[in-house]
Every structure is written in structure tokens, then in C-alpha cells.
Design a protein around this motif. Structure first.
Motif, PDB file in Angstrom:
ATOM      1  N   THR A 188       0.842  -1.194   0.000  1.00  0.00           N
ATOM      2  CA  THR A 188       0.000   0.000   0.000  1.00  0.00           C
ATOM      3  C   THR A 188       0.878   1.245   0.000  1.00  0.00           C
ATOM      4  O   THR A 188       1.773   1.387   0.839  1.00  0.00           O
ATOM      5  CB  THR A 188      -0.931   0.022   1.221  1.00  0.00           C
ATOM      6  OG1 THR A 188      -1.844  -1.071   1.125  1.00  0.00           O
ATOM      7  CG2 THR A 188      -1.710   1.327   1.298  1.00  0.00           C
ATOM      8  N   ILE A 189       0.603   2.127  -0.958  1.00  0.00           N
ATOM      9  CA  ILE A 189       1.332   3.387  -1.092  1.00  0.00           C
ATOM     10  C   ILE A 189       0.350   4.509  -0.837  1.00  0.00           C
ATOM     11  O   ILE A 189      -0.651   4.632  -1.543  1.00  0.00           O
ATOM     12  CB  ILE A 189       1.961   3.515  -2.488  1.00  0.00           C
ATOM     13  CG1 ILE A 189       2.825   2.285  -2.806  1.00  0.00           C
ATOM     14  CG2 ILE A 189       2.786   4.789  -2.582  1.00  0.00           C
ATOM     15  CD1 ILE A 189       3.285   2.222  -4.252  1.00  0.00           C
ATOM     16  N   ALA A 190       0.632   5.320   0.163  1.00  0.00           N
ATOM     17  CA  ALA A 190      -0.287   6.381   0.555  1.00  0.00           C
ATOM     18  C   ALA A 190       0.263   7.748   0.183  1.00  0.00           C
ATOM     19  O   ALA A 190       1.370   8.112   0.594  1.00  0.00           O
ATOM     20  CB  ALA A 190      -0.563   6.322   2.049  1.00  0.00           C
ATOM     21  N   GLN A 191      -0.502   8.486  -0.600  1.00  0.00           N
ATOM     22  CA  GLN A 191      -0.213   9.894  -0.889  1.00  0.00           C
ATOM     23  C   GLN A 191      -0.880  10.724   0.197  1.00  0.00           C
ATOM     24  O   GLN A 191      -2.076  10.604   0.433  1.00  0.00           O
ATOM     25  CB  GLN A 191      -0.784  10.247  -2.259  1.00  0.00           C
ATOM     26  CG  GLN A 191      -0.801  11.734  -2.589  1.00  0.00           C
ATOM     27  CD  GLN A 191      -1.610  12.013  -3.846  1.00  0.00           C
ATOM     28  OE1 GLN A 191      -1.545  11.283  -4.829  1.00  0.00           O
ATOM     29  NE2 GLN A 191      -2.401  13.084  -3.814  1.00  0.00           N
ATOM     30  N   VAL A 192      -0.107  11.559   0.887  1.00  0.00           N
ATOM     31  CA  VAL A 192      -0.667  12.362   1.976  1.00  0.00           C
ATOM     32  C   VAL A 192      -0.417  13.844   1.723  1.00  0.00           C
ATOM     33  O   VAL A 192       0.545  14.223   1.051  1.00  0.00           O
ATOM     34  CB  VAL A 192      -0.077  11.952   3.350  1.00  0.00           C
ATOM     35  CG1 VAL A 192      -0.397  10.500   3.651  1.00  0.00           C
ATOM     36  CG2 VAL A 192       1.426  12.185   3.412  1.00  0.00           C
ATOM     37  N   ILE A 206      -6.783   7.660  14.130  1.00  0.00           N
ATOM     38  CA  ILE A 206      -6.094   6.886  13.103  1.00  0.00           C
ATOM     39  C   ILE A 206      -7.059   5.845  12.536  1.00  0.00           C
ATOM     40  O   ILE A 206      -7.591   5.009  13.257  1.00  0.00           O
ATOM     41  CB  ILE A 206      -4.831   6.200  13.671  1.00  0.00           C
ATOM     42  CG1 ILE A 206      -3.776   7.265  14.004  1.00  0.00           C
ATOM     43  CG2 ILE A 206      -4.263   5.203  12.660  1.00  0.00           C
ATOM     44  CD1 ILE A 206      -2.570   6.724  14.747  1.00  0.00           C
ATOM     45  N   ILE A 207      -7.275   5.897  11.237  1.00  0.00           N
ATOM     46  CA  ILE A 207      -8.192   4.974  10.576  1.00  0.00           C
ATOM     47  C   ILE A 207      -7.430   3.778  10.004  1.00  0.00           C
ATOM     48  O   ILE A 207      -7.858   2.632  10.146  1.00  0.00           O
ATOM     49  CB  ILE A 207      -8.962   5.690   9.440  1.00  0.00           C
ATOM     50  CG1 ILE A 207      -9.758   6.871   9.999  1.00  0.00           C
ATOM     51  CG2 ILE A 207      -9.882   4.705   8.712  1.00  0.00           C
ATOM     52  CD1 ILE A 207     -10.788   6.496  11.044  1.00  0.00           C
ATOM     53  N   THR A 208      -6.308   4.031   9.348  1.00  0.00           N
ATOM     54  CA  THR A 208      -5.489   2.956   8.795  1.00  0.00           C
ATOM     55  C   THR A 208      -4.198   2.858   9.602  1.00  0.00           C
ATOM     56  O   THR A 208      -3.349   3.758   9.527  1.00  0.00           O
ATOM     57  CB  THR A 208      -5.159   3.207   7.314  1.00  0.00           C
ATOM     58  OG1 THR A 208      -6.375   3.245   6.563  1.00  0.00           O
ATOM     59  CG2 THR A 208      -4.271   2.100   6.760  1.00  0.00           C
ATOM     60  N   PRO A 209      -4.017   1.791  10.373  1.00  0.00           N
ATOM     61  CA  PRO A 209      -2.770   1.621  11.131  1.00  0.00           C
ATOM     62  C   PRO A 209      -1.603   1.339  10.184  1.00  0.00           C
ATOM     63  O   PRO A 209      -1.776   0.773   9.102  1.00  0.00           O
ATOM     64  CB  PRO A 209      -3.058   0.409  12.021  1.00  0.00           C
ATOM     65  CG  PRO A 209      -4.540   0.218  11.992  1.00  0.00           C
ATOM     66  CD  PRO A 209      -4.988   0.739  10.674  1.00  0.00           C
ATOM     67  N   GLY A 210      -0.422   1.725  10.595  1.00  0.00           N
ATOM     68  CA  GLY A 210       0.759   1.585   9.765  1.00  0.00           C
ATOM     69  C   GLY A 210       1.080   0.172   9.334  1.00  0.00           C
ATOM     70  O   GLY A 210       1.790  -0.021   8.343  1.00  0.00           O
ATOM     71  N   ILE A 211       0.574  -0.831  10.030  1.00  0.00           N
ATOM     72  CA  ILE A 211       0.850  -2.220   9.654  1.00  0.00           C
ATOM     73  C   ILE A 211       0.338  -2.533   8.249  1.00  0.00           C
ATOM     74  O   ILE A 211       0.844  -3.438   7.572  1.00  0.00           O
ATOM     75  CB  ILE A 211       0.243  -3.195  10.686  1.00  0.00           C
ATOM     76  CG1 ILE A 211       0.786  -4.605  10.461  1.00  0.00           C
ATOM     77  CG2 ILE A 211      -1.283  -3.156  10.646  1.00  0.00           C
ATOM     78  CD1 ILE A 211       0.381  -5.590  11.543  1.00  0.00           C
ATOM     79  N   PHE A 212      -0.647  -1.772   7.771  1.00  0.00           N
ATOM     80  CA  PHE A 212      -1.218  -2.002   6.444  1.00  0.00           C
ATOM     81  C   PHE A 212      -0.610  -1.094   5.367  1.00  0.00           C
ATOM     82  O   PHE A 212      -1.044  -1.148   4.214  1.00  0.00           O
ATOM     83  CB  PHE A 212      -2.727  -1.782   6.470  1.00  0.00           C
ATOM     84  CG  PHE A 212      -3.457  -2.731   7.373  1.00  0.00           C
ATOM     85  CD1 PHE A 212      -3.435  -4.092   7.136  1.00  0.00           C
ATOM     86  CD2 PHE A 212      -4.159  -2.265   8.470  1.00  0.00           C
ATOM     87  CE1 PHE A 212      -4.102  -4.982   7.971  1.00  0.00           C
ATOM     88  CE2 PHE A 212      -4.829  -3.144   9.314  1.00  0.00           C
ATOM     89  CZ  PHE A 212      -4.796  -4.499   9.065  1.00  0.00           C
ATOM     90  N   VAL A 213       0.360  -0.291   5.721  1.00  0.00           N
ATOM     91  CA  VAL A 213       0.937   0.681   4.789  1.00  0.00           C
ATOM     92  C   VAL A 213       2.437   0.434   4.670  1.00  0.00           C
ATOM     93  O   VAL A 213       3.143   0.343   5.669  1.00  0.00           O
ATOM     94  CB  VAL A 213       0.666   2.125   5.260  1.00  0.00           C
ATOM     95  CG1 VAL A 213       1.298   3.140   4.310  1.00  0.00           C
ATOM     96  CG2 VAL A 213      -0.839   2.371   5.375  1.00  0.00           C
TER      97      VAL A 213
END
Length: 223
Positions: A188-192, A206-213
């Protein structure tokens, strides 16, 4: 030290392979990771399978990826809105494959992949062309269609803020498909819009924990 911040947009998408299955977050224009899509176009990967709610708007973002002839197949729920002329032309010319999935089924198929569920029965689509070739079952007098999970090699999503561990918060409706796509992809690549220091994100928000990113990149970073 865990640090998932990518040095640039291009570095973040550099290893996406030809033929990859790529989930792209967004609902219409809300939450579309446009900068990552532009970087993917520049990167050059081809024959992609794209999973998205719709099939692009106008000539930018996902529509630009389609126009560049990089997509072999699209899985979506709403391919023909008023400004989806790029997809429409490609589909009529037989240059792109479409797997049409009702919106609720699309969201649940993605969620099922992230949750490790092998499939689920849904009443949506029973008795229509969408059920052809799929197992059906009558449960408590109601008819259902067996739907399979959708996995992806990569998810490109957009969030409001992220930290170096990959924790993400979203802005309002831009949240849409991002959290479930993050769970359903190998990478998973997140543009912030903003990278913040550890501890600045309220854990309750926090909605998406870092374990999924796996990667975080600021939208304004040089390509």
C-alpha cells in the motif's frame, strides 16, 4: 528505525510491474491519489488491472492512465458517468476489459480480501447477467450469489496526514475505499497532504494503522 517515507512520488511507484493488479482509492474526485497516478503513468507499467469505484473522470487521474493505454482490465461499479469519455471510447473499441461489480459487492469483496475471507453470499445481482457462472444458493428462502474476494499487488490511496510508521488519517468523504484497499493489497502506497511527526496523530483518529501501509509520500514532493 521504522521509516516508510518515500523520497519521491516516482520512487514510491518505481517497482510496480507490468500486469500488476492495482487498487486506486477514490469516489469520483474525492480521495483520488492523482499525484501517484501521474507518477505511475511516468513510470510506464502496462497491462494493469485496475480496481476502482468508477472508470475515471475527464482526462486526468485514472482517465489519464486509461488514455495512456496502460490498463488491460478494470473492475469497478460505475464505469459510465457523464465525463467518462476515455473509458467509453476504449470499451467501445474493444481495447479494455470490464468486470462490472455492484458498489456494495465491490466494497465487500475488497474488505473480504483484507479480512482473509474466502468468499461471501450476496443477494445483489441474483437472477441477472452479473450472476452468470457463479455459484448461487437459497438461504432461508432468499437467493444469493457467491462473490469472491479481490486481492491486489498494489493499492494507491490518498490520506490527509501520515507519519513515518504509516499511520493514516483521512479527510471526510475522501476516506471512502482507502482503508479497505490498504488491507487488501500486498503493498500500500499512501499519498498524503502532510507528513507529521510520530505522536502528532491522535490514536483515536487513526483509521489505517501503519501495519497495512508500506510507503508514504507527500503530495508536494518532487517527482
Amino acid at each position: 528505525m521504522i521509516d516508510k517515507i518515500s523520497v519521491s512520488l516516482q520512487a514510491a511507484v518505481s517497482d510496480i510491474q507490468d500486469g500488476a493488479a492495482v487498487m486506486i482509492g477514490g469516489f469520483g474526485d474525492a480521495g483520488i491519489p492523482s499525484a501517484l497516478i501521474d507518477a505511475l503513468i511516468a513510470q510506464g507499467a502496462r497491462d494493469l488491472t485496475i480496481i476502482n469505484n468508477n472508470a475515471g473522470n475527464g482526462d486526468t487521474g485514472l482517465a489519464a492512465l486509461l488514455k495512456a493505454r496502460r490498463v488491460r482490465k478494470i473492475i469497478c461499479s460505475f464505469p459510465r458517468q457523464t465525463d467518462s469519455h476515455v473509458f467509453d471510447a476504449l470499451y467501445r473499441a474493444g481495447e479494455i476489459e470490464l468486470e462490472l461489480t455492484p458498489q456494495g459487492n465491490l466494497a465487500e469483496r475488497i474488505r473480504a480480501a483484507g479480512a482473509g475471507i474466502g468468499g461471501f453470499f450476496s443477494p445483489t445481482g441474483y437472477g441477472t447477467l452479473l450472476a452468470e457462472g457463479k455459484e448461487t444458493r437459497c438461504i432461508d428462502g432468499k437467493h444469493y450469489v457467491l462473490e469472491s474476494p479481490i486481492h491486489a499487488d498494489v493499492a494507491l490511496i490518498k490520506a490527509l496526514r501520515g507519519d513515518r510508521w504509516g499511520n493514516l488519517v483521512y479527510r471526510k468523504a475522501a476516506r471512502n475505499f482507502g482503508p479497505i484497499m490498504a488491507m487488501a493489497a500486498k503493498c500500500t502506497i499512501a499519498q498524503v497532504s502532510e507528513v507529521v511527526a510520530l505522536g502528532e496523530l491522535d490514536p483515536e483518529h487513526i483509521i489505517t494503522p501503519g501495519i497495512f501501509v508500506q510507503r508514504v509520500v507527500a503530495q508536494e514532493q518532487a517527482k
